[in-house]
Write a protein that holds these residues in place. Structure first.
Motif, PDB file in Angstrom:
ATOM      1  N   THR A  33      -5.722   0.435  -7.755  1.00 28.82           N
ATOM      2  CA  THR A  33      -4.781  -0.631  -7.432  1.00 28.82           C
ATOM      3  C   THR A  33      -5.490  -1.731  -6.671  1.00 28.82           C
ATOM      4  OG1 THR A  33      -3.038   1.022  -7.224  1.00 28.82           O
ATOM      5  CG2 THR A  33      -2.608  -1.118  -6.257  1.00 28.82           C
ATOM      6  N   SER A  69       0.576   3.674  -3.206  1.00 26.68           N
ATOM      7  CA  SER A  69      -0.249   4.867  -2.991  1.00 26.68           C
ATOM      8  C   SER A  69       0.159   6.076  -3.825  1.00 26.68           C
ATOM      9  CB  SER A  69      -0.269   5.240  -1.511  1.00 26.68           C
ATOM     10  OG  SER A  69      -0.999   4.289  -0.792  1.00 26.68           O
ATOM     11  N   HIS A 112       0.834  -1.202   0.000  1.00 26.17           N
ATOM     12  CA  HIS A 112       0.000   0.000   0.000  1.00 26.17           C
ATOM     13  C   HIS A 112       0.874   1.259   0.000  1.00 26.17           C
ATOM     14  CE1 HIS A 112      -2.971   2.974   1.174  1.00 26.17           C
ATOM     15  NE2 HIS A 112      -2.186   3.287   2.192  1.00 26.17           N
TER      16      HIS A 112
END
Length: 120
Positions: free
Chosen positions: A41, A35, A31
């Motif tokens: 995603t 990000s 993550h």
């Protein structure tokens, strides 16, 4: 977890174990890395346990086709798979590609439809 990784062949890793905490840490690390991309995603972490993979696929199919949680479908049909099959005119083979028990919920984001599923 990082200390447990042993690099192999350049395309995989061997872990000494894999816990819920390890899965969370791996997902969190992915993550953090993904990000900044600001693009839709998906992170999927799973074990190659055939029964669970099949269960996850059935849960996904239910959520994506009917747009509601698998628990909602379970409650709607009181867990009666035959009533579910009959209501939607599904053959036994077709009905077998859906799950009507708990374990998956839809996720709605503007411009994106997805789902979250779990299995134990």
């Amino acid at each position: 977890m990082a200390q447990k990784l042993e690099k192999q062949k350049g395309d995989s890793f061997t872990l000494n174990g894999f816990t819920v905490q390890d899965a969370w840490e791996l997902g969190h690390l992915l993550h953090v890395r993904l990000s900044p991309l600001l693009t839709p995603t998906m992170i999927s972490i799973s074990l190659p346990i055939a029964a669970r993979l099949g269960s996850m696929a059935r849960k996904r199919n239910t959520v994506l086709r009917f747009g509601c949680s698998t628990w909602y479908m379970h409650c709607k049909f009181a867990g009666d798979k035959e009533a579910f099959r009959s209501k939607y005119g599904l053959s036994p083979q077709q009905a077998g590609t859906y799950a009507i028990r708990g374990g998956a919920v839809p996720i709605h984001v503007p411009g994106f439809e997805g789902m979250v599923a779990w299995s134990w």
